[in-house]
Design an enzyme around this catalytic site. Structure first.
Site, PDB file in Angstrom:
ATOM      1  N   ARG A   9       0.900  -0.876  -0.280  1.00 54.51           N
ATOM      2  CA  ARG A   9       0.369  -0.134  -0.277  1.00 54.51           C
ATOM      3  C   ARG A   9       0.707   0.939   0.036  1.00 54.51           C
ATOM      4  O   ARG A   9       0.647   2.074  -0.433  1.00 54.51           O
ATOM      5  CB  ARG A   9      -0.916  -0.092   1.193  1.00 54.51           C
ATOM      6  N   GLY A  49      -3.782  -6.677   9.668  1.00 51.46           N
ATOM      7  CA  GLY A  49      -3.423  -6.730   8.449  1.00 51.46           C
ATOM      8  C   GLY A  49      -3.892  -5.421   7.417  1.00 51.46           C
ATOM      9  O   GLY A  49      -4.784  -4.647   8.888  1.00 51.46           O
ATOM     10  N   CYS A  50      -4.218  -5.216   6.208  1.00 48.07           N
ATOM     11  CA  CYS A  50      -5.437  -3.880   5.769  1.00 48.07           C
ATOM     12  C   CYS A  50      -5.741  -4.266   6.837  1.00 48.07           C
ATOM     13  O   CYS A  50      -6.685  -4.947   5.302  1.00 48.07           O
ATOM     14  CB  CYS A  50      -4.578  -4.061   4.728  1.00 48.07           C
ATOM     15  N   PHE A  51      -6.603  -3.238   6.830  1.00 47.96           N
ATOM     16  CA  PHE A  51      -8.862  -3.305   7.081  1.00 47.96           C
ATOM     17  C   PHE A  51      -9.791  -3.255   6.111  1.00 47.96           C
ATOM     18  O   PHE A  51     -10.869  -4.055   5.897  1.00 47.96           O
ATOM     19  CB  PHE A  51      -9.009  -2.001   7.696  1.00 47.96           C
TER      20      PHE A  51
END
Length: 239
Positions: free
Chosen positions: A7, A59-61
């Site tokens: 990201r 981790g990434c939501f």
């Protein structure tokens, strides 16, 4: 070398969902971490009246939210921050890894349709890899850690017991590193993070790392999967 699918590498253009799908097609062939088929928790909560809440970090939501938005019995799933102070619950600050926050998802659910233990089973099986320490896939830092934020003693007992059970079952090739902590506060993320997976299914990061999680949910938890996601923009759940 920086992973072009992280990201941080995608930057502002990715957040806006403007990167061409052709970039995805030229990227690595391996997508999200493989799902792990695991047993249900031996200890679980009994069905009760009223809406209940679970908060998890994996981790990434974007992907975690997407998984639970496709889960039957979930009335709302909101991306946000947990583990730090309210004044630092802002994406750019959390991304430094110095705030104590983890990207998290608050899940409102009907315990008569889905149990807390079932939510944890999905969390451990398809939503993330609980053996990755302070990272998840291409994203690194304490803000991407694996953690269950409990709201009461019953949730803590169920979470702790389930981790012990999974370790004893030997279903993972590496040790589980998931933390269990008490929820001090949950702070919703910025509006552009909400429903991100549904709004940007062809964004390279989503297509490569998160869409496979939805496919795994549909395959492994067919009786729990719902095709139409429950979005924050239309959810009817109330506190």
């Amino acid at each position: 070398m920086r992973n072009p699918f992280s990201r941080s590498a995608l930057g502002a253009a990715a957040v806006a969902g403007t990167i061409a799908l052709s970039w995805l097609l030229a990227g690595p062939s391996r997508a999200a971490e493989d799902a792990v088929i695991i047993p249900p928790p031996a200890m679980d909560a009994k069905a009760a009246d009223g809406i209940q809440t679970a908060v998890v970090a994996g981790g990434c939501f974007w992907g975690v939210q997407g998984v639970f938005q496709h889960t039957a019995g979930v009335l709302n799933a909101v991306s946000g921050y947990a583990g730090g102070a309210k004044k630092t619950a802002e994406y750019e600050m959390v991304s430094t890894g110095t705030t104590g926050h983890a990207e998290s998802v608050e899940i409102k659910f009907d315990p008569k349709q889905i149990s807390y233990g079932k939510i944890l089973q999905i969390f451990f099986s398809v939503a993330h890899d609980p053996t990755q320490l302070d990272r998840q896939g291409p994203d690194t830092g304490t803000q991407y850690r694996s953690e269950i934020f409990t709201l009461n003693d019953e949730q803590k007992k169920i979470a702790d017991a389930y981790i012990v059970q999974l370790k004893a079952a030997g279903v993972y090739k590496k040790p589980i590193v998931t933390k269990v902590g008490t929820l001090e506060g949950f702070f919703p993320a910025e509006a552009y993070h909400q429903d991100y997976l549904t709004r940007h299914p062809n964004q390279p990061y989503i297509a490569h790392y998160d869409i496979p999680k939805i496919r795994n949910l549909k395959t492994i938890f067919a009786d729990t999967y719902v095709e139409k996601p429950t979005l924050v923009s239309s959810a009817k759940a109330t506190d």
